[in-house]
Scaffold this motif. Structure first.
Motif, short mmCIF file in Angstrom:
data_model
loop_
_atom_site.label_atom_id
_atom_site.label_comp_id
_atom_site.label_asym_id
_atom_site.label_seq_id
_atom_site.Cartn_x
_atom_site.Cartn_y
_atom_site.Cartn_z
N LYS A 273 13.90 -10.88 -23.71
CA LYS A 273 14.01 -11.61 -22.81
C LYS A 273 12.48 -12.75 -22.18
N LEU A 274 12.50 -13.91 -21.50
CA LEU A 274 11.31 -14.00 -20.91
C LEU A 274 11.50 -15.46 -20.27
N ALA A 275 10.91 -15.69 -19.60
CA ALA A 275 10.86 -16.78 -18.45
C ALA A 275 10.14 -17.90 -18.28
N LEU A 276 9.94 -19.18 -18.31
CA LEU A 276 8.49 -20.04 -17.80
C LEU A 276 8.86 -20.63 -16.80
N LYS A 277 8.31 -21.01 -16.33
CA LYS A 277 7.54 -21.50 -14.18
C LYS A 277 7.42 -23.38 -15.82
N LEU A 278 8.75 -24.42 -15.57
CA LEU A 278 8.65 -25.39 -15.93
C LEU A 278 7.58 -26.43 -14.60
N ARG A 279 6.72 -27.42 -14.96
CA ARG A 279 6.17 -28.22 -14.32
C ARG A 279 6.69 -29.68 -14.46
N THR A 280 6.96 -30.39 -15.60
CA THR A 280 8.37 -31.01 -15.41
C THR A 280 10.08 -31.01 -15.52
N ASP A 281 11.06 -32.04 -15.69
CA ASP A 281 11.91 -31.63 -15.84
C ASP A 281 13.01 -32.37 -16.89
N PRO A 282 12.55 -31.27 -17.64
CA PRO A 282 12.98 -32.38 -19.03
C PRO A 282 14.58 -32.85 -19.06
N ALA A 283 14.59 -34.12 -19.93
CA ALA A 283 15.84 -34.34 -19.66
C ALA A 283 16.87 -34.06 -20.73
N GLY A 284 16.60 -33.56 -21.78
CA GLY A 284 16.62 -33.41 -22.79
C GLY A 284 17.30 -30.99 -22.25
N ILE A 285 16.94 -30.99 -21.66
CA ILE A 285 17.46 -29.15 -21.61
C ILE A 285 18.15 -29.28 -20.15
N GLU A 299 11.21 -14.14 -38.27
CA GLU A 299 12.86 -15.07 -38.46
C GLU A 299 14.65 -14.30 -37.46
N GLY A 300 14.11 -15.78 -36.72
CA GLY A 300 15.83 -15.54 -35.85
C GLY A 300 16.08 -16.50 -35.05
N VAL A 301 16.57 -16.24 -33.79
CA VAL A 301 17.37 -17.09 -33.11
C VAL A 301 17.14 -17.00 -31.90
N TRP A 302 16.48 -18.06 -31.19
CA TRP A 302 16.39 -17.93 -29.70
C TRP A 302 16.61 -18.89 -29.05
N GLN A 303 17.49 -17.82 -27.87
CA GLN A 303 19.05 -18.82 -27.20
C GLN A 303 17.39 -19.21 -25.51
N CYS A 304 17.75 -20.34 -25.33
CA CYS A 304 17.28 -20.79 -24.03
C CYS A 304 18.47 -21.60 -23.17
N TYR A 305 18.05 -21.55 -21.49
CA TYR A 305 18.79 -21.88 -21.14
C TYR A 305 18.06 -22.28 -19.33
N ARG A 306 18.89 -23.36 -19.02
CA ARG A 306 18.17 -22.97 -17.63
C ARG A 306 19.14 -23.00 -16.72
N LEU A 307 19.01 -21.96 -15.31
CA LEU A 307 20.36 -21.76 -15.13
C LEU A 307 20.39 -22.71 -13.77
N PRO A 308 22.35 -23.64 -13.65
CA PRO A 308 22.38 -24.42 -12.63
C PRO A 308 21.66 -24.37 -11.09
N HIS A 309 21.23 -23.21 -10.76
CA HIS A 309 21.08 -22.48 -9.12
C HIS A 309 19.36 -21.97 -8.87
N PRO A 311 16.61 -24.22 -11.44
CA PRO A 311 16.55 -25.31 -12.98
C PRO A 311 15.31 -25.08 -13.33
N ASP A 312 14.45 -25.01 -11.95
CA ASP A 312 13.22 -25.06 -12.72
C ASP A 312 12.49 -23.90 -13.15
N VAL A 313 12.97 -23.12 -13.59
CA VAL A 313 12.93 -21.98 -14.42
C VAL A 313 13.40 -22.26 -16.52
N LEU A 314 12.56 -21.73 -17.15
CA LEU A 314 13.00 -21.33 -18.66
C LEU A 314 13.44 -20.32 -19.56
#
Length: 430
Positions: A273-285, A299-309, A311-314
């Motif tokens: 698991k990892l988390a990154l602080k967003l500097r922008t508000d990407p509309a596509g995510i 080879e593998g699959v990333w799962q990524c999301y922004r939590l509704p509570h 949203p400034d962290v991916l």
């Protein structure tokens, strides 16, 4: 009666609460190798200020039956329902688009895995399916999001037994609950109640590694690294099965074959698991939507999301063989790999310096994430591996083992750890 508990995760905490609720227990000593409560449920609230990064368990599953729901209410921890959707982000001829889990190609992959599972579940020592070839992005997505894929067990489908999964009880259907201050913070707070409620009968020792347990005769003696010994009437060991299997704790006399064989079959999968602080508000995510991205190397699959509570962290997840490969990389390289994939798939994604990451495989107090029962030979009808969880949970005189791995019905979860801690404590009291 004087009891020792080895391990300060939720199983150990629940065992301590149960034991101390009985007046016949005069002393409970909780011994934890790390610096505080939590085990594999830990919250990092420092790496990204204002964000509770759950390094292990990240929400309360099956909240209508999960004891943590009431514990959260009692301790006044605010929770938020998870209302998630899932989409694959794919590049088709230079154009990025989303593919839903309801896509016919995805459903065909999921149904194929279901057929393999149905064929294997009646045999005690057969894995769900052979390791597939990921010929298309859709095939990888279908595999990752199937009910038997890596995000449910922290082990790839081809690594664990179908019969073990078949006895797992279905969830209650309610939305999972995120804990705003972090699930790990909640578990730690539940542990911190113990010295307040039972200060005269309870003692916790952190940064204390148990190196040996002598369990012959009527009593038990624990060797506490270089800190001497502790003699007790009974002992509950709640450390992860990978730590037990590594020989980090020496048992005198050696554990019988049923226990050592169980530890060979019970493994801990990898989960990153990892988390990154967003500097922008990407509309596509879109907050609340889980996106899956295919990584080519490793080879593998990333799962990524922004939590509704938050949203400034991916947040990004990886599991199974992919997570194991990432665990072998330097943290900087993992961050760079993830950021490159995200910034290729979505426009306008930029980050600040805030970041957090896990590596449970390298943590000496865990050596992995969640348990699964692995195929270890012996033929399809060999019942040994399927008995591993129950065999490890059988009391050995005054010595008891407990944790999510000894639970048959919801292993790999926090509630399993709680239930098993209570079970072992009641066995001590019986």
């Amino acid at each position: 009666m004087k009891v020792a508990i080895v391990g300060g995760g939720l199983a150990g905490i629940a065992a301590a609460h149960t034991l101390l609720g009985d007046a016949d227990v005069s002393e409970v000593h909780l011994l934890e190798a790390a610096g505080g409560y939590g085990g594999r449920a830990r919250t990092d609230s420092k790496s990204i200020p204002g964000f509770a990064f759950d390094m292990g368990a990240q929400y309360i599953q099956d909240p209508t039956t999960n004891p943590l729901t009431e514990i959260a209410k009692d301790l006044r921890f605010e929770t938020v329902e998870e209302d998630a959707s899932y989409e694959l982000r794919v590049d088709e001829d230079g154009t990025w688009k989303n593919v839903a889990t309801t896509d016919p190609e995805v459903l065909a992959v999921v149904n194929g895995i279901q057929l393999s599972y149905n064929a294997a579940r009646a045999q005690p020592n057969v894995v769900v399916a052979a390791k597939p070839r990921f010929d298309t992005q859709v095939e990888m997505f279908g595999h990752a999001t199937s009910p038997y894929g890596p995000f449910t067990e922290s082990a790839e489908t081809w690594q664990y037994l179908a019969a073990d999964r078949a006895r797992e009880v279905a969830g209650d259907g309610a939305e999972n609950l995120f804990v705003k201050r972090g699930v790990g913070t909640l578990v730690a707070a539940y542990g911190q109640l113990l010295p307040t409620l039972y200060k005269d009968r309870y003692k916790a020792r952190f940064d204390t590694r148990v190196s040996a347990i002598a369990h012959a005769g009527n009593g038990i003696t624990l060797t506490l690294g270089t800190s001497g010994t502790l003699a007790v009437d009974a002992c509950i060991v709640t450390v992860p099965v990978a730590v037990l299997g590594s020989g980090a704790i020496k048992f005198e006399p050696a554990l019988p074959a049923a226990y050592t064989n169980a530890l060979k079959a019970l493994r801990l999968g990898s989960y990153k698991k990892l988390a990154l602080k967003l500097r922008t508000d990407p509309a596509g995510i879109v907050p609340g939507t889980n996106y899956y991205l295919i990584e080519a190397e490793p080879e593998g699959v990333w799962q990524c999301y922004r939590l509704p509570h938050a949203p400034d962290v991916l947040v990004g997840h990886a599991a199974g063989d992919f997570a194991a490969a990432l665990d072998a990389m330097a943290d900087k390289d993992v961050f760079d790999l993830f950021k490159a994939g995200i910034q290729s798939a979505f426009d306008g994604v930029y980050f600040t310096t805030g970041k957090a990451i896990t590596n449970w495989s390298a943590n000496p107090n865990a050596l992995g994430a969640y348990s699964y029962t692995a195929f270890i030979g012996g033929g399809p009808q060999d019942p040994g591996p399927l008995k591993a969880r129950s065999d490890l949970g059988v009391p050995l005189g005054k010595l008891h083992f407990a944790g999510e791995a000894t639970n048959l019905q919801c292993y790999g979860t926090l509630q399993a750890a709680y239930f098993e801690g209570v079970r072992a404590a009641n066995a001590v009291l019986a």
